[in-house]
Design a protein around this motif. Structure first.
Motif, PDB file in Angstrom:
ATOM      1  N   SER A  70      -0.824   3.430  -3.841  1.00  0.00           N
ATOM      2  CA  SER A  70      -2.035   3.306  -3.022  1.00  0.00           C
ATOM      3  C   SER A  70      -1.949   2.176  -1.997  1.00  0.00           C
ATOM      4  O   SER A  70      -2.766   2.107  -1.082  1.00  0.00           O
ATOM      5  CB  SER A  70      -3.274   3.113  -3.902  1.00  0.00           C
ATOM      6  OG  SER A  70      -3.212   1.873  -4.586  1.00  0.00           O
ATOM      7  N   VAL A  71      -0.953   1.294  -2.112  1.00  0.00           N
ATOM      8  CA  VAL A  71      -0.776   0.194  -1.167  1.00  0.00           C
ATOM      9  C   VAL A  71       0.179   0.587  -0.034  1.00  0.00           C
ATOM     10  O   VAL A  71       0.305  -0.108   0.970  1.00  0.00           O
ATOM     11  CB  VAL A  71      -0.289  -1.077  -1.919  1.00  0.00           C
ATOM     12  CG1 VAL A  71      -0.161  -2.274  -0.984  1.00  0.00           C
ATOM     13  CG2 VAL A  71      -1.237  -1.419  -3.063  1.00  0.00           C
ATOM     14  N   LYS A  72       0.825   1.739  -0.171  1.00  0.00           N
ATOM     15  CA  LYS A  72       1.813   2.209   0.798  1.00  0.00           C
ATOM     16  C   LYS A  72       1.293   2.184   2.237  1.00  0.00           C
ATOM     17  O   LYS A  72       1.939   1.629   3.127  1.00  0.00           O
ATOM     18  CB  LYS A  72       2.262   3.632   0.429  1.00  0.00           C
ATOM     19  CG  LYS A  72       3.171   4.269   1.452  1.00  0.00           C
ATOM     20  CD  LYS A  72       3.486   5.716   1.086  1.00  0.00           C
ATOM     21  CE  LYS A  72       4.331   6.360   2.169  1.00  0.00           C
ATOM     22  NZ  LYS A  72       4.598   7.768   1.883  1.00  0.00           N
ATOM     23  N   THR A  73       0.144   2.783   2.486  1.00  0.00           N
ATOM     24  CA  THR A  73      -0.386   2.870   3.851  1.00  0.00           C
ATOM     25  C   THR A  73      -0.671   1.488   4.419  1.00  0.00           C
ATOM     26  O   THR A  73      -0.383   1.228   5.596  1.00  0.00           O
ATOM     27  CB  THR A  73      -1.658   3.752   3.883  1.00  0.00           C
ATOM     28  OG1 THR A  73      -1.306   5.052   3.396  1.00  0.00           O
ATOM     29  CG2 THR A  73      -2.229   3.865   5.287  1.00  0.00           C
ATOM     30  N   ASP A  74      -1.210   0.583   3.610  1.00  0.00           N
ATOM     31  CA  ASP A  74      -1.471  -0.782   4.086  1.00  0.00           C
ATOM     32  C   ASP A  74      -0.167  -1.462   4.500  1.00  0.00           C
ATOM     33  O   ASP A  74      -0.110  -2.141   5.524  1.00  0.00           O
ATOM     34  CB  ASP A  74      -2.152  -1.620   2.996  1.00  0.00           C
ATOM     35  CG  ASP A  74      -3.540  -1.099   2.644  1.00  0.00           C
ATOM     36  OD1 ASP A  74      -4.223  -0.574   3.541  1.00  0.00           O
ATOM     37  OD2 ASP A  74      -3.926  -1.216   1.475  1.00  0.00           O
ATOM     38  N   LEU A  75       0.870  -1.289   3.697  1.00  0.00           N
ATOM     39  CA  LEU A  75       2.165  -1.883   4.011  1.00  0.00           C
ATOM     40  C   LEU A  75       2.758  -1.270   5.279  1.00  0.00           C
ATOM     41  O   LEU A  75       3.255  -1.985   6.158  1.00  0.00           O
ATOM     42  CB  LEU A  75       3.127  -1.732   2.828  1.00  0.00           C
ATOM     43  CG  LEU A  75       2.809  -2.647   1.644  1.00  0.00           C
ATOM     44  CD1 LEU A  75       3.478  -2.157   0.375  1.00  0.00           C
ATOM     45  CD2 LEU A  75       3.220  -4.080   1.953  1.00  0.00           C
ATOM     46  N   GLU A  76       2.688   0.052   5.390  1.00  0.00           N
ATOM     47  CA  GLU A  76       3.215   0.714   6.598  1.00  0.00           C
ATOM     48  C   GLU A  76       2.425   0.298   7.837  1.00  0.00           C
ATOM     49  O   GLU A  76       3.009   0.068   8.898  1.00  0.00           O
ATOM     50  CB  GLU A  76       3.208   2.224   6.413  1.00  0.00           C
ATOM     51  CG  GLU A  76       4.258   2.688   5.416  1.00  0.00           C
ATOM     52  CD  GLU A  76       4.251   4.184   5.155  1.00  0.00           C
ATOM     53  OE1 GLU A  76       5.301   4.680   4.720  1.00  0.00           O
ATOM     54  OE2 GLU A  76       3.211   4.857   5.362  1.00  0.00           O
ATOM     55  N   ASN A  77       1.099   0.204   7.710  1.00  0.00           N
ATOM     56  CA  ASN A  77       0.277  -0.222   8.843  1.00  0.00           C
ATOM     57  C   ASN A  77       0.599  -1.653   9.275  1.00  0.00           C
ATOM     58  O   ASN A  77       0.389  -2.021  10.433  1.00  0.00           O
ATOM     59  CB  ASN A  77      -1.214  -0.100   8.521  1.00  0.00           C
ATOM     60  CG  ASN A  77      -1.675   1.345   8.525  1.00  0.00           C
ATOM     61  OD1 ASN A  77      -1.024   2.225   9.082  1.00  0.00           O
ATOM     62  ND2 ASN A  77      -2.806   1.597   7.879  1.00  0.00           N
TER      63      ASN A  77
END
Length: 186
Positions: free
Chosen positions: A134-141
């Protein structure tokens, strides 16, 4: 394994709601290898863990965040849990502590939701990392390259996904600490 890390000092930055095993597992492994660990928190006294689906045990805070300096430690450990890093990423002293570690080039190890603090500190851009999905998108952003694997090591940054990955996470942490010892001796 005893005394492999003798003389190494580890900062564990956490507050209430840390995932129990993500703090205690690495802490016990590092201590059994001879490292000295200190739990650092914005909160004094004790902080309470989260054990999968309910409140867990409390852990003693060794040093208040206001007195902690990155220069006193060899590695920063950021356990996950949802509440813990979410609270810490809104604490400017906690974010500054992470930034100080990054600026020093010392290793930072974050597991599960712990990389949220790395995002807030602005240290993941261009780096390969992993985390709880669930943290993937935050890291990619934030400019990171996210991978789905037990551990990702990119320079001084060690990240891991979840409690099941703790053995691989601890192995990577131990390797980077022993490499740093070899470089210091050279």
């Amino acid at each position: 394994m005893a005394d492999t890390l003798h003389g190494k000092k580890i900062a564990i930055l956490a507050t209430d709601g840390f995932e129990q095993v993500e703090l205690t597992g690495p802490k016990e492994t590092l201590e059994s290898a001879g490292a000295h660990t200190e739990v650092i928190s914005p909160k004094a006294g004790e902080i309470r863990g989260w054990d999968l689906k309910d409140w867990g045990r409390s852990v003693r805070v060794d040093k208040p965040l206001t007195e902690a300096k990155a220069s006193d430690y060899d590695l920063l450990l950021l356990p996950g849990g949802v509440m813990n890093p979410d609270h810490l990423r809104t604490d400017q002293k906690a974010v500054a502590f992470v930034k100080d570690f990054e600026a020093s080039g010392k290793p930072i190890a974050a597991i599960c939701h712990g990389p949220w603090l790395l995002v807030e500190a602005g240290v993941v851009k261009g780096r390969t990392v992993t985390s709880w999905p669930s943290v993937k998108t935050d890291l990619e952003n934030a400019g990171a390259h996210w991978v789905d694997q037990q551990v990702a090591v990119d320079g001084n940054l060690i990240t891991s996904r979840k409690p099941d990955d703790i053995p691989a996470f601890c192995k990577a942490v131990m390797e980077i600490l022993t490499q740093n010892r070899a470089h210091a001796a050279a």
